[in-house]
Design an enzyme around this catalytic site. Sequence first.
Site, PDB file in Angstrom:
ATOM      1  N   PHE A 151      48.392  30.809  91.148  1.00 55.07           N
ATOM      2  CA  PHE A 151      47.928  29.387  90.512  1.00 55.07           C
ATOM      3  C   PHE A 151      46.274  29.600  90.434  1.00 55.07           C
ATOM      4  O   PHE A 151      45.603  30.033  91.472  1.00 55.07           O
ATOM      5  CB  PHE A 151      48.271  28.495  91.678  1.00 55.07           C
ATOM      6  CG  PHE A 151      47.832  27.116  90.987  1.00 55.07           C
ATOM      7  CD1 PHE A 151      48.682  26.314  90.160  1.00 55.07           C
ATOM      8  CD2 PHE A 151      46.364  26.482  91.292  1.00 55.07           C
ATOM      9  CE1 PHE A 151      48.501  24.991  89.771  1.00 55.07           C
ATOM     10  CE2 PHE A 151      46.087  25.266  90.965  1.00 55.07           C
ATOM     11  CZ  PHE A 151      46.901  24.421  90.095  1.00 55.07           C
ATOM     12  N   ASP A 236      40.177  35.629  92.845  1.00 58.84           N
ATOM     13  CA  ASP A 236      40.181  34.139  92.956  1.00 58.84           C
ATOM     14  C   ASP A 236      40.319  33.906  94.487  1.00 58.84           C
ATOM     15  O   ASP A 236      41.441  33.838  94.992  1.00 58.84           O
ATOM     16  CB  ASP A 236      41.362  33.658  92.131  1.00 58.84           C
ATOM     17  CG  ASP A 236      41.514  32.206  92.215  1.00 58.84           C
ATOM     18  OD1 ASP A 236      40.824  31.415  92.951  1.00 58.84           O
ATOM     19  OD2 ASP A 236      42.333  31.643  91.300  1.00 58.84           O
ATOM     20  N   LYS A 265      36.367  24.479  95.447  1.00 56.20           N
ATOM     21  CA  LYS A 265      36.925  23.669  96.870  1.00 56.20           C
ATOM     22  C   LYS A 265      35.964  23.405  98.136  1.00 56.20           C
ATOM     23  O   LYS A 265      35.104  22.423  97.922  1.00 56.20           O
ATOM     24  CB  LYS A 265      38.255  24.316  97.218  1.00 56.20           C
ATOM     25  CG  LYS A 265      39.645  24.251  96.243  1.00 56.20           C
ATOM     26  CD  LYS A 265      40.711  24.702  97.015  1.00 56.20           C
ATOM     27  CE  LYS A 265      41.762  24.595  95.884  1.00 56.20           C
ATOM     28  NZ  LYS A 265      42.497  23.402  95.712  1.00 56.20           N
TER      29      LYS A 265
HETATM   30  C1  LIG Z   1      43.679  29.844  93.868  1.00 61.64           C
HETATM   31  C2  LIG Z   1      43.088  28.604  93.008  1.00 61.64           C
HETATM   32  N1  LIG Z   1      42.466  28.868  92.075  1.00 61.64           N
HETATM   33  C3  LIG Z   1      42.037  27.709  91.078  1.00 61.64           C
HETATM   34  C4  LIG Z   1      42.374  26.493  91.435  1.00 61.64           C
HETATM   35  C5  LIG Z   1      41.828  25.331  90.634  1.00 61.64           C
HETATM   36  O1  LIG Z   1      40.726  24.856  90.936  1.00 61.64           O
HETATM   37  P1  LIG Z   1      40.475  23.367  90.924  1.00 61.64           P
HETATM   38  O2  LIG Z   1      41.595  22.285  91.083  1.00 61.64           O
HETATM   39  O3  LIG Z   1      39.153  22.933  91.410  1.00 61.64           O
HETATM   40  O4  LIG Z   1      40.169  23.510  89.039  1.00 61.64           O
HETATM   41  C6  LIG Z   1      42.907  26.268  92.685  1.00 61.64           C
HETATM   42  C7  LIG Z   1      43.265  24.787  93.018  1.00 61.64           C
HETATM   43  O5  LIG Z   1      44.270  24.497  93.659  1.00 61.64           O
HETATM   44  C8  LIG Z   1      43.488  27.397  93.494  1.00 61.64           C
HETATM   45  O6  LIG Z   1      44.094  27.094  94.663  1.00 61.64           O
END
Ligand SMILES: Cc1ncc(COP(=O)(O)O)c(C=O)c1O
Length: 462
Positions: A151, A236, A265
């Site tokens: 994700f 990520d 986050k």
């Molecule tokens: C691993 C990861 N990457 C990217 C995102 C996307 O972040 P945002 O919701 O701030 O766009 C999330 C969100 O849960 C995530 O857990």
Amino acid sequence: MSSYITDLLEEHHGEKFALHENYLNTQMVRVLKAIGYDRVYARARGPYLYDEKGNEYLDLLSGFGVFAIGRNHPTVVRALMDVLQSELPDLVQMDVSLLSGLLAEQILKTTPGELGKLFFCNSGAEAVEAAIKFSRYTTQREKIVFCEHGFHGLTLGALSLNGEKVFRDGFGPLLPQCLPVPFNDLRSLENALRNKDVAAFIVEPIQGKGVNLPTDEYLPQAARLCRQYGTLFVADEIQTGIGRTGKFWAIEHWGVEPDMILMAKALSGGFIPLGAVAMKKFIMNAVFNRMDRAVVHGSTFSKNNMAMAAGLATLKVIEEERLVENAARMGDAITGDLRALIDRFEFFQEVRSKGLMIALEFGAPRSFSLKAAWNLLETANKGLFSQMITIPLFKNHRILSQVAGHGMNVVKFLPPLVVSEKDRTWIVSALAGVIADCHKVPGAVWELGKTLTGHALKTKAG
Ligand SMILES: Cc1ncc(COP(=O)(O)O)c(C=O)c1O
């Protein structure tokens, strides 16, 4: 104290669900009402939420991971007030700000390897979008490889790195040239990289959906393969970073030095949207390679003073309160307590965790009567059992948690990194109580199961 906002909040008290039903996401309100989460919270502090009656809730969701330092941390509140009261010149645009320079310097001090430049943005998905663009431009290659069940956010580029049908269906066409490989499968990764036409491999060190952990060799070997085939290795760490797993960056558990780290986050203490990409200098230098390309990628509000101040104050809190160490210690302690429950309960099969990223996996029981009840639920909708854990945890024990993904019986805990011994006892005794109740068939929990099955069947029927 009377002010525009406090007056508004008082005047319209009790209207939030109706407003959302009318003007925002009606389905969200339906969901909250259906599962009994339609509470009115009045206050929040640290790992706790308080409703109007003063009941205390333990928040193991942390706003999907943003409240690592707890809610409404006074140090960050103070920093934000300082910015507002100082009347700083913000977003001059034809200028560069001091606070963004200072925050970039602080963040880069935490990163492993040779990450020497930082790009700021406003969210996790924006960090992913930047990584896609930067790696394509730097390598002059189009393909991006990502992991199945990963994700990375829900904007179109980030969504192209997400194999889940439920998120993708109907939003296509997405970016071409984005190829999934199974997580923890080095042979598939090498096959995908072999032609030397992949710009980046973008991977969560621990997958957030399901909390899937890498084998010890996976990330170091994946980084080696990327180097061998000229692909950028992008970690990520939007969910796993900033102390969550008991190290500042999760990749540190495996000694990996990526070409980019994506973060968001928890970075601003949960107050102001903030994302960033830490990268090796050659990547930044390739993208921003001439004066006429100085603004070739960016966004208007990135580097705003409030976000920068919140970021600086958050890093200070993490260091002063030794929250990374607390995440490691409390994570081990809670995981140990939870693992000790597995032998007592048929449904409870596994605890997977690193620091305070914790997953509880449930599965089919052995005994006949329990199995029949389980099968009925699973036939209606795979993964429904996990809601028979999260909903009673909330309703009966005032613990807010989440299901770790669609179609899986995995419950996830992402507590604020400030959790204490009191919270540890709360979590373990509540969970033991809820799982014990699941072993009583018929019983209140299975009544809830019937209601959930009803909702699931209705949803399937349209
Ligand atoms: C691993 C990861 N990457 C990217 C995102 C996307 O972040 P945002 O919701 O701030 O766009 C999330 C969100 O849960 C995530 O857990």
